[in-house]
Design an enzyme around this catalytic site. Sequence first.
Site, PDB file in Angstrom:
ATOM      1  N   SER A   1      42.955  45.176  -7.290  1.00 54.57           N
ATOM      2  CA  SER A   1      43.612  44.769  -8.528  1.00 54.57           C
ATOM      3  C   SER A   1      43.198  45.661  -9.704  1.00 54.57           C
ATOM      4  CB  SER A   1      43.292  43.305  -8.827  1.00 54.57           C
ATOM      5  OG  SER A   1      41.899  43.112  -8.871  1.00 54.57           O
ATOM      6  N   THR A   2      41.942  46.115  -9.732  1.00 54.32           N
ATOM      7  CA  THR A   2      41.512  46.978 -10.844  1.00 54.32           C
ATOM      8  C   THR A   2      42.251  48.313 -10.781  1.00 54.32           C
ATOM      9  OG1 THR A   2      39.346  45.932 -10.606  1.00 54.32           O
ATOM     10  CG2 THR A   2      39.460  47.855 -12.049  1.00 54.32           C
TER      11      THR A   2
ATOM     12  N   ASP B   1      37.856  54.268  -8.059  1.00 49.99           N
ATOM     13  CA  ASP B   1      37.985  53.094  -7.185  1.00 49.99           C
ATOM     14  C   ASP B   1      37.253  51.908  -7.797  1.00 49.99           C
ATOM     15  OD1 ASP B   1      38.659  51.541  -5.033  1.00 49.99           O
ATOM     16  OD2 ASP B   1      37.807  52.853  -3.519  1.00 49.99           O
ATOM     17  N   GLY B   2      37.636  50.726  -7.363  1.00 50.52           N
ATOM     18  CA  GLY B   2      36.943  49.505  -7.776  1.00 50.52           C
ATOM     19  C   GLY B   2      35.783  49.230  -6.829  1.00 50.52           C
TER      20      GLY B   2
ATOM     21  N   ASP C   1      33.320  45.601  -5.185  1.00 52.39           N
ATOM     22  CA  ASP C   1      33.077  44.155  -5.173  1.00 52.39           C
ATOM     23  C   ASP C   1      31.716  43.822  -5.768  1.00 52.39           C
ATOM     24  OD1 ASP C   1      35.534  43.354  -3.737  1.00 52.39           O
ATOM     25  OD2 ASP C   1      34.683  44.701  -2.241  1.00 52.39           O
TER      26      ASP C   1
ATOM     27  N   GLY D   1      35.363  46.886   0.016  1.00 53.13           N
ATOM     28  CA  GLY D   1      36.078  46.446   1.214  1.00 53.13           C
ATOM     29  C   GLY D   1      36.669  45.056   1.114  1.00 53.13           C
TER      30      GLY D   1
ATOM     31  N   GLU E   1      38.871  54.374   1.854  1.00 56.47           N
ATOM     32  CA  GLU E   1      38.177  54.548   0.559  1.00 56.47           C
ATOM     33  C   GLU E   1      36.923  55.392   0.733  1.00 56.47           C
ATOM     34  OE1 GLU E   1      39.562  50.412  -1.663  1.00 56.47           O
ATOM     35  OE2 GLU E   1      37.727  50.400  -0.492  1.00 56.47           O
TER      36      GLU E   1
ATOM     37  N   LYS F   1      31.077  42.220 -11.619  1.00 56.74           N
ATOM     38  CA  LYS F   1      30.722  42.896 -10.366  1.00 56.74           C
ATOM     39  C   LYS F   1      29.268  43.398 -10.348  1.00 56.74           C
ATOM     40  CE  LYS F   1      35.052  42.638  -8.974  1.00 56.74           C
ATOM     41  NZ  LYS F   1      35.900  43.773  -8.760  1.00 56.74           N
TER      42      LYS F   1
HETATM   43  C1  5RP Z   1      39.242  47.315  -1.535  1.00 59.55           C
HETATM   44  C2  5RP Z   1      38.059  47.427  -2.434  1.00 59.55           C
HETATM   45  C3  5RP Z   1      38.250  47.077  -3.867  1.00 59.55           C
HETATM   46  O1  5RP Z   1      37.898  48.162  -4.646  1.00 59.55           O
HETATM   47  C4  5RP Z   1      37.364  45.895  -4.194  1.00 59.55           C
HETATM   48  O2  5RP Z   1      37.664  44.832  -3.306  1.00 59.55           O
HETATM   49  C5  5RP Z   1      37.551  45.435  -5.641  1.00 59.55           C
HETATM   50  O3  5RP Z   1      38.840  44.928  -5.796  1.00 59.55           O
HETATM   51  P1  5RP Z   1      39.354  44.332  -7.172  1.00 59.55           P
HETATM   52  O4  5RP Z   1      39.521  45.464  -8.105  1.00 59.55           O
HETATM   53  O5  5RP Z   1      40.659  43.666  -6.805  1.00 59.55           O
HETATM   54  O6  5RP Z   1      38.344  43.327  -7.643  1.00 59.55           O
HETATM   55  O7  5RP Z   1      36.984  47.805  -2.043  1.00 59.55           O
HETATM   56  O8  5RP Z   1      38.904  47.594  -0.200  1.00 59.55           O
END
Ligand code: 5RP
Length: 226
Positions: free
Chosen positions: A30-31, A83-84, A86, A97, A105, A123
């Site tokens: 989503s980010t 990239d984002g 968790d 992931g 990724e 996060k």
């Molecule tokens: C996808 C990821 C995402 O970067 C992670 O899950 C964060 O997602 P979001 O931005 O929706 O919080 O690793 O595999």
Amino acid sequence: MDRDALKNMAADAAVEYVKDGQIVGWGTGSTLRFVVGKLSGRIKKGLRIRGVATSLETARLAREAGIPLLADDAEWVVDLALDGADQVDPRLNLIKGGGGALLKEKIVAAAATRFVVVVDETKRVPVLGGSFPLPVEVVPFGWRTLAKRLERLGCRVTPRMKDGALFVTEVGHYILDLWFSKIDDPIRLEAELEKTPGVVCTGLFVGRADLAVVATQQGIVTLTRP
Ligand code: 5RP
């Protein structure tokens, strides 16, 4: 500010790192949707970039934003991966992931000269693990036996499900979510997991991120790897 407003703020800061002529690796989640969305305006004004997408969904968003993508089997030189994550610890080690795209990724992050993580403050954690499981991508053959074996590392293992069936990654693997109360030594755990037959990739990104752009209620905080 709610989570989406924070992600939007993080995306605004993250796109500042994108420069004309670059090849950019696009993460998933989503980010990243905010990040890709932000660039379409700059592209319309003349920014020329190309990209590598880490999921079919990101590829679709990139095309909609007018970002040309390199072929999956081209030899890429990725200038910048965005990239984002968790979870992000103080050393910029990550758990990734949550969206199931960890393998692509990790490949793109490894191919990048610079890897910038884009997150909101929720996060950030002092230690990885606890509230979020560690995703581990595995081959379908023998996955139940592998899950039992992974429990010996001191975690609870749950197979990732979607719509009542096992979640299948874009490259045909399963994901086991490993619930650790905390991950004190991510380097050792990553090495241990990666030498286990059947494991394709882990969501531990250790020593890979160069920079984290963190959106907080007080504004943007930029963290560099110590
Ligand atoms: C996808 C990821 C995402 O970067 C992670 O899950 C964060 O997602 P979001 O931005 O929706 O919080 O690793 O595999």
